[in-house]
Design a protein around this motif. Structure first.
Motif, short mmCIF file in Angstrom:
data_model
loop_
_atom_site.label_atom_id
_atom_site.label_comp_id
_atom_site.label_asym_id
_atom_site.label_seq_id
_atom_site.Cartn_x
_atom_site.Cartn_y
_atom_site.Cartn_z
N LEU A 123 0.83 -1.20 0.00
CA LEU A 123 0.00 0.00 0.00
C LEU A 123 0.87 1.26 0.00
N LEU A 124 1.95 1.21 0.76
CA LEU A 124 2.86 2.36 0.80
C LEU A 124 3.52 2.57 -0.56
N LEU A 125 3.92 1.48 -1.21
CA LEU A 125 4.54 1.61 -2.53
C LEU A 125 3.54 2.15 -3.55
N ALA A 126 2.29 1.72 -3.46
CA ALA A 126 1.27 2.25 -4.36
C ALA A 126 1.08 3.75 -4.13
N ALA A 127 1.05 4.16 -2.88
CA ALA A 127 0.93 5.59 -2.58
C ALA A 127 2.13 6.36 -3.11
N LEU A 128 3.32 5.81 -2.94
CA LEU A 128 4.54 6.44 -3.44
C LEU A 128 4.48 6.61 -4.95
N LEU A 129 4.05 5.57 -5.64
CA LEU A 129 3.95 5.61 -7.10
C LEU A 129 2.92 6.66 -7.54
N LEU A 130 1.73 6.62 -6.96
CA LEU A 130 0.67 7.53 -7.37
C LEU A 130 1.00 8.99 -7.06
N LEU A 131 1.52 9.23 -5.87
CA LEU A 131 1.86 10.61 -5.51
C LEU A 131 3.00 11.14 -6.40
N SER A 132 3.94 10.27 -6.73
CA SER A 132 5.04 10.68 -7.62
C SER A 132 4.51 11.08 -8.99
N LEU A 133 3.57 10.29 -9.51
CA LEU A 133 2.98 10.64 -10.80
C LEU A 133 2.23 11.96 -10.73
N LEU A 134 1.46 12.15 -9.66
CA LEU A 134 0.65 13.36 -9.55
C LEU A 134 1.50 14.61 -9.29
N CYS A 135 2.75 14.44 -8.88
CA CYS A 135 3.66 15.59 -8.76
C CYS A 135 3.95 16.20 -10.13
N GLU A 182 -6.50 13.29 2.50
CA GLU A 182 -6.23 14.66 2.06
C GLU A 182 -4.81 14.85 1.53
N PHE A 183 -4.29 13.78 0.88
CA PHE A 183 -3.02 13.88 0.19
C PHE A 183 -3.23 14.31 -1.27
N ILE A 184 -4.42 14.01 -1.79
CA ILE A 184 -4.77 14.43 -3.14
C ILE A 184 -6.20 14.97 -3.12
N SER A 185 -6.54 15.67 -4.20
CA SER A 185 -7.92 16.12 -4.39
C SER A 185 -8.32 15.73 -5.81
N SER A 186 -9.61 15.79 -6.06
CA SER A 186 -10.08 15.47 -7.41
C SER A 186 -11.11 16.51 -7.85
N TYR A 187 -11.24 16.61 -9.14
CA TYR A 187 -12.23 17.51 -9.71
C TYR A 187 -12.66 16.96 -11.06
N TRP A 188 -13.86 17.33 -11.47
CA TRP A 188 -14.40 16.90 -12.75
C TRP A 188 -14.17 17.97 -13.79
N GLU A 189 -13.83 17.53 -14.99
CA GLU A 189 -13.61 18.46 -16.09
C GLU A 189 -14.35 17.91 -17.32
N THR A 190 -15.08 18.79 -17.98
CA THR A 190 -15.81 18.39 -19.18
C THR A 190 -14.88 18.44 -20.39
N GLN A 191 -14.87 17.36 -21.14
CA GLN A 191 -14.03 17.26 -22.33
C GLN A 191 -14.75 17.86 -23.54
N GLU A 192 -14.05 18.04 -24.64
CA GLU A 192 -14.63 18.60 -25.86
C GLU A 192 -15.82 17.78 -26.35
N ASN A 193 -15.77 16.47 -26.11
CA ASN A 193 -16.86 15.60 -26.58
C ASN A 193 -18.05 15.60 -25.62
N GLY A 194 -17.97 16.40 -24.55
CA GLY A 194 -19.07 16.52 -23.60
C GLY A 194 -18.98 15.55 -22.43
N ARG A 195 -18.09 14.59 -22.51
CA ARG A 195 -17.93 13.63 -21.41
C ARG A 195 -17.13 14.27 -20.28
#
Length: 142
Positions: free
Chosen positions: A41-53, A92-105
């Motif tokens: 779980l720690l390695l997964a967090a390390l990987l994901l947080l590194s990508l999101l940096c 609260e290490f990451i946040s998320s938000y929704w964004e509408t794409q050009e195709n409306g999705r």
């Protein structure tokens, strides 16, 4: 019968000792399993947080980035990714938000928060120390 009593007492004591040892072995195995799970779980967090940096990313983008960077050797499954992202969001290490794409999705993006950056920096230091320790045994001449 009196001569069998000491023998039976010794046998019972040996059986109790064996049962205690088996119980201890089972507890140690459980502890090792929990430790391995915590490490994964720690390695997964390390990987994901590194990508999101690197910047906000959406789920499929994370999956594809992992696949590309590992030359296909590791495939991050959606069933593992989204629970990990939700856990990082709950802490609260990451946040998320929704964004509408050009195709409306709509697409959900994840981005790292300052607490996630601090956690990642600390874990990177720990990871570096761990790698150096293992390297001292694997290749002591290095």
């Amino acid at each position: 019968m009196a001569t069998l009593l000491p023998l039976l007492t010794t046998l019972l004591a040996a059986l109790l000792l064996l049962a205690a040892l088996l119980l201890l072995a089972a507890l140690l195995l459980l502890l090792a399993t929990l430790l391995l799970l915590a490490t994964l779980l720690l390695l997964a967090a390390l990987l994901l947080l590194s990508l999101l940096c690197e910047g906000p990313m959406y789920g499929y983008q994370i999956i594809e980035t992992v696949r590309t960077r590992t030359d296909g050797a590791y495939t991050l499954k959606e069933g593992a990714l989204y629970p990990a992202l939700h856990k990082l969001e709950a802490t609260e290490f990451i946040s998320s938000y929704w964004e509408t794409q050009e195709n409306g999705r709509e697409r959900r993006y994840y981005s790292i928060l300052p607490a996630g950056e601090a956690f990642l920096a600390a874990k990177k230091r720990e990871w570096s120390q761990f790698v150096n320790m293992v390297q001292a045994f694997v290749d002591p001449k290095a």
